[in-house]
Design a protein around this motif. Structure first.
Motif, PDB file in Angstrom:
ATOM      1  N   ASN B 332       0.797  -1.219   0.000  1.00  0.00           N
ATOM      2  CA  ASN B 332       0.000   0.000   0.000  1.00  0.00           C
ATOM      3  C   ASN B 332       0.832   1.273   0.000  1.00  0.00           C
ATOM      4  O   ASN B 332       0.387   2.305  -0.464  1.00  0.00           O
ATOM      5  N   PHE B 333       2.015   1.187   0.573  1.00  0.00           N
ATOM      6  CA  PHE B 333       2.785   2.419   0.762  1.00  0.00           C
ATOM      7  C   PHE B 333       4.115   2.410   0.034  1.00  0.00           C
ATOM      8  O   PHE B 333       4.602   3.439  -0.382  1.00  0.00           O
ATOM      9  N   VAL B 357      -6.083  -4.193   0.484  1.00  0.00           N
ATOM     10  CA  VAL B 357      -5.184  -5.217   1.011  1.00  0.00           C
ATOM     11  C   VAL B 357      -5.456  -5.507   2.477  1.00  0.00           C
ATOM     12  O   VAL B 357      -5.490  -6.661   2.906  1.00  0.00           O
ATOM     13  N   VAL B 358      -5.709  -4.441   3.237  1.00  0.00           N
ATOM     14  CA  VAL B 358      -5.827  -4.661   4.685  1.00  0.00           C
ATOM     15  C   VAL B 358      -7.094  -5.460   5.011  1.00  0.00           C
ATOM     16  O   VAL B 358      -7.083  -6.340   5.881  1.00  0.00           O
ATOM     17  N   ALA B 443      -1.519  -0.560   8.159  1.00  0.00           N
ATOM     18  CA  ALA B 443      -2.478  -0.186   7.116  1.00  0.00           C
ATOM     19  C   ALA B 443      -2.715   1.312   7.133  1.00  0.00           C
ATOM     20  O   ALA B 443      -3.067   1.909   6.130  1.00  0.00           O
ATOM     21  N   TYR B 444      -2.471   1.917   8.280  1.00  0.00           N
ATOM     22  CA  TYR B 444      -2.690   3.347   8.407  1.00  0.00           C
ATOM     23  C   TYR B 444      -1.433   4.144   8.113  1.00  0.00           C
ATOM     24  O   TYR B 444      -1.495   5.202   7.504  1.00  0.00           O
ATOM     25  N   MET B 445      -0.289   3.616   8.522  1.00  0.00           N
ATOM     26  CA  MET B 445       0.925   4.420   8.416  1.00  0.00           C
ATOM     27  C   MET B 445       2.088   3.737   7.702  1.00  0.00           C
ATOM     28  O   MET B 445       3.189   4.272   7.656  1.00  0.00           O
ATOM     29  N   TYR B 448       6.424   3.030   8.433  1.00  0.00           N
ATOM     30  CA  TYR B 448       6.635   3.994   9.500  1.00  0.00           C
ATOM     31  C   TYR B 448       5.857   3.578  10.744  1.00  0.00           C
ATOM     32  O   TYR B 448       6.370   3.590  11.861  1.00  0.00           O
TER      33      TYR B 448
END
Lengths: 403, 523
Positions: B332-333, B357-358, B443-445, B448
């Protein structure tokens, strides 16, 4: 204790939200992975036509996913004064956002190359997605878009295919070397000039776009690595081909491995030597205002094929072949230097070398280095060694049959 | 039963004794009272014996099922039955003579004692003693005849090994203690027994090796146990949760095992073991984080193999903790991190998958947890069916239906299998829990977030203590000498010095603990 922990936790989480860098979450299904970028000159106005080769995941992977009859890549073009503008404009035609982190290839069309490429590469250094090791090729005799539109056999991804082609031929044939954006930028900013690999379409470019062209043993269209484009002041001025091109790699000490044909006693060029090691050391100095290029090449090879009888068990025979190899190498190097001197274009980093080793001398010739370079003399020494003769010594054909 | 058992009753029990009514002279009245106190339960057996003079009656009282029937029969026949009394008719004429005769006979059985109040009489009965009461006497003989049905010592079911002893603890405290004593034949193996639980009155035994275990730690442990005030202790897990220092931490700070060799090994490292009657799981404290990733078999196999396997286990810990999170973050990132051919492959798998994805990860993870939970509770034949349905039907069909991508199935199954590589089940559970948290954060960050969560976790782990020993020792605080047996298992002859943080007393193995006893304040 616990309040302290909770306090720290809150602090961490709070800071983490504030400090996030590139954190925007993007699903893979929302990305259009760009594998190659093509840059072309517009005929009648300023600006570029930027062509993007985009991977079509559905038909790219051999896995169980839904297979489709679509080609593995799609190509779209858009025009703008800047590359970034063009790629944002492309969104009008794309369902997904263009994603550049996996761009492996940048092709510049010959017309654009001839009019100058110095200002093309800023976005590669500025963008966090584009990579500096992206391979750069010049589309010889065509525009970049038509090269990007070609499908390749064996490799599903045409861009990967072209990059691999560059690497493969650099490794075993040695007329080209892998040149990335970083090296081009160094060439632009450094003293002297630089070269970029050329790629040429063979066959029908129109046929090569179709998937059906891959359904034949002999594809109607393909591409071939062809020589080195010589850039002077950021503009393509000429092409180096064959031995000139290989001589250039020798002078730049970029030759990894190659095959050199040398003369036997009775026939020309019928003994093949695989040069598997080559090391070039360069020294440049000025003698009476003229540069002298002291080049020392040490190369090692093995005999891989003999087209006529040669008794390789004899030391003196090998000595002869060594000499032949050294001469052959020297002639190619001389051809390369001659070609460059004719164009008054220092593509061998000699200027940089002089600047590095003799900065005070460099200052005296800096202004008109191009013409000074053209008058430079070559002091070449080639040490060639033959380290092996393969799995046998004498060829199977007997001596008598030589006549 | 080991003879060294120290009987130390809690203060609570002493106060009960004071209020307890005495045993009455009237035998019939006594028996009635016992019956009524036990609610006329049918498993209370009373056997009356007549004396020669038909006046001095005696009665044997026991609870069926708690006693060893053979021993009771044997004893009663010898001590009370008419036949044996007739042989010595003249000497047992009076009730007192008969009492001492019966008491003497009890020697052949084992432990016997005299009780004089009803509470201790009942207590004895309930722990499997047989009570002999006499008409006209205010005391009773309590003969230790405990036995009854129990599980035999069998192979360990939760901590299986290839090489090493196959026995495991049972539900009987006595058997369990004997299994350890058989392994450590040293008088310094000291056992203290307490009773915890106002209603269940569960016997628990603190076991340590005198001279190796830290005295202060032992005091602390005793204090914590004495502070427990609950009705029932049905399993050692109750005690574990009640004495843990960090009750809200997801990580277990007390180790448990059902293997006697593991307990013995830990005792020899200076740790304290707590045996609880009624469960095969023995608690061990202080516990450190790395203990949960070691098995006794590490020491039985060759050091090179063991070291490699240990490294593998720590790798599995990282996979089971971060696996899905890293996958989500990368997809995702950080798409640029994935090699191009792999990215194209993953992208093509994700074509047509309708979820982010999450959600995909959570879908599969939750499915996996459901299958696992259902599989554990099912009887074993059905359990297999569950895993077949789960693995084949759900996994395969979900991929073919395009609900999840095949790569995701690989990631989740790898994670699942990795979590089984942790030898300690309770640690695996904690990791399982944290995995979800980390997946959410990633999934949020992205990476990191994984880094941040990782930092918080490490900080938390370093703040934990088990009986005063830092949880992450000997890595944090770092003790260079103790590194030989943490990530690697160095050859046994390298380990010449005992662990420093657990054991502060006698640091060199081979020197007798007894020698150090003379000077307990050394170090």
């Amino acid at each position: 204790m616990r309040t302290k922990l909770i306090g720290l936790l809150t602090l961490y989480l709070g800071v983490s939200v504030l400090l996030t860098g590139c954190w925007n979450s993007r699903e893979l299904n929302d990305l259009a992975i760009v594998s190659g970028i093509g840059m072309d000159k517009l005929d009648d106005e300023d600006g570029y036509r930027v062509t993007f080769q985009i991977i079509n995941p559905t038909s790219s992977a051999p896995s169980t996913g839904a297979s489709s009859s679509q080609p593995p890549v799609m190509v779209i073009s858009s025009t703008d004064r800047t590359i970034f503008g063009a790629l944002r404009k492309a969104s009008r035609r794309m369902t997904r956002q263009l994603f550049f982190a996996h761009t492996q290839l940048m092709i510049v069309g010959e017309p654009l190359a001839r009019s100058g490429i110095n200002n093309l590469f800023d976005i590669f250094e500025r963008s966090h997605e584009l990579r500096l090791n992206t391979t750069v090729l010049i589309a010889k005799n065509s525009d970049a878009a038509s090269v990007l539109k070609l499908l390749t056999a064996l490799e599903t991804q045409p861009s990967t295919g072209l990059v691999k082609k560059t690497q493969n031929t650099s490794r075993v044939w040695g007329e080209n070397r892998r040149i990335g954006v970083f090296e081009v930028i160094n060439g632009i900013t450094g003293e002297g000039d630089f070269t970029i690999n050329g790629i040429q379409i063979i066959g029908s470019a129109e046929e090569g776009k179709k998937k059906s062209s891959l359904e034949q043993t002999e594809a109607p269209a393909g591409s071939i690595m062809s020589g080195l484009g010589v850039f002077k002041n950021g503009k393509l001025i000429s092409w180096l081909n064959g031995p000139e091109s290989r001589g250039t790699q020798w002078l730049l000490d970029k030759l990894e491995e190659t095959s050199v044909n040398i003369d036997s006693l009775d026939r020309n060029k019928d003994i093949s030597v695989n040069v598997f090691y080559s090391k070039t050391s360069v020294k440049v100095d000025l003698q009476e205002g003229k540069p002298v290029f002291h080049i020392h090449i040490r190369e090692e090879g093995s005999i891989n094929e003999a087209g006529s009888f040669v008794d390789l068990s004899k030391e003196e025979e090998l000595e002869k072949l060594k000499k032949e190899l050294a001469e052959q190498t020297a002639s190619e190097v001389k051809m390369a230097l001659k070609a460059a001197q004719e164009k008054r274009s220092d593509i061998f980093n000699f200027g940089n070398e002089l600047k590095r080793t003799h900065p005070e001398l460099w200052k005296t010739v800096k202004k008109d280095w191009n013409s000074v370079f053209a008058e430079g003399e070559l002091d070449l020494q080639v040490d060639a060694y033959i380290r092996g003769t393969g799995m046998r010594l004498k060829p199977y054909f007997p001596v008598e049959k030589r006549e | 039963m080991p003879k060294q058992t120290k009987e130390s009753k809690t203060a609570e029990m002493a106060s009960d004794k004071e209020q307890s009514p005495p045993i009455l002279e009237n035998l019939e009245e006594n028996l009635k009272q016992i019956q009524s106190k036990l609610g006329n339960s049918p498993d209370l057996i009373i056997r009356n014996y007549e004396s020669l003079d038909h006046v001095n009656h005696a009665a044997a009282v026991y609870i069926n099922g708690l006693i060893d029937m053979e021993r009771v029969e044997d004893y009663i026949t010898h001590a009370l039955s008419l036949d044996s009394l007739q042989e010595k008719a003249e000497s047992v004429a009076t009730v007192l003579e008969r009492f001492s005769f019966a008491k003497g006979k009890a020697l052949s059985i084992g432990k016997e004692k005299i009780v004089e109040d009803q509470n201790s009489l009942l207590e004895g009965l309930l722990s499997g003693d047989t009570m002999i009461l006499f008409q006209g006497l205010t005391k009773a003989i309590s003969v230790s005849t405990s036995g009854g049905e129990g599980r035999a010592v069998t192979e360990a079911t939760t901590q299986v090994n290839i090489r090493g002893p196959k026995d495991s603890f049972t539900e009987s405290l006595g058997t369990n203690l004997s299994l350890v004593r058989k392994r450590i034949k040293n008088p310094n193996l000291w056992i203290e027994t307490l009773t915890i639980g106002a209603v269940t009155k569960t016997d628990v035994s603190i076991v340590h090796i005198h001279g190796l275990a830290n005295e202060a730690m032992l005091q602390e442990f005793r204090k914590k146990l004495s502070e427990i005030h609950v009705d029932s202790i049905l399993e050692s897990g109750y005690i574990e949760q009640l004495i843990e220092e960090n009750k809200y931490s997801p990580f277990p700070t007390i180790f448990n095992t059902e293997r006697p060799d593991s307990v013995a090994g830990n005792l020899l490292e200076g740790r304290i073991a707590l045996f609880v009657d009624g469960t095969p799981f023995v608690l061990i404290a202080p516990a450190t984080f790395f203990m949960f990733f070691h098995t006794v078999e590490d020491y039985y196999q060759r050091y090179d193999v063991s070291s490699l396997i240990r490294i593998l286990r720590f790798m599995c810990l990282l996979i089971s903790l971060f696996g899905p999170a890293i996958f989500v973050a990368a997809l995702n990132f950080h798409q640029e991190m994935i090699p191009t051919p792999l990215l194209i492959n993953l992208a093509s798998q994700r074509e047509g998958v309708p979820f982010p994805v999450v959600i995909e990860v959570l879908l599969l993870e939750v499915t996996f947890e459901i299958i696992r939970e259902a599989g554990i509770r099912m009887p074993s034949p059905i359990g297999q069916t569950v895993s077949i349905i789960g693995g084949l039907v759900l996994g395969q069909a979900a991929v073919q239906a395009g609900i999840v991508s095949p790569a995701m199935v690989i990631v989740v199954s790898l994670t699942g299998i990795s979590s089984f590589a942790t030898p300690a089940f309770n640690m695996a559970l904690s990791v399982r829990l944290l995995r979800f948290v980390i997946t959410f954060v990633s999934a949020y960050m992205g990476l990191y977030g994984i880094a941040i969560t990782g930092l918080i976790l490490i900080a938390h782990l370093c703040s934990l203590r088990s009986l005063g020993v830092p949880y992450m020792s000997p890595v944090a605080p770092f003790a260079a000498g103790d590194q030989k047996d943490i990530f690697l298992r160095t050859p046994l002859h390298f380990m010449k010095i005992r662990r420093r943080l657990v054991n502060l007393k006698s640091s060199v193995p081979g020197t007798s603990a007894q020698l150090r006893k003379d000077n307990p304040h050394e170090n």
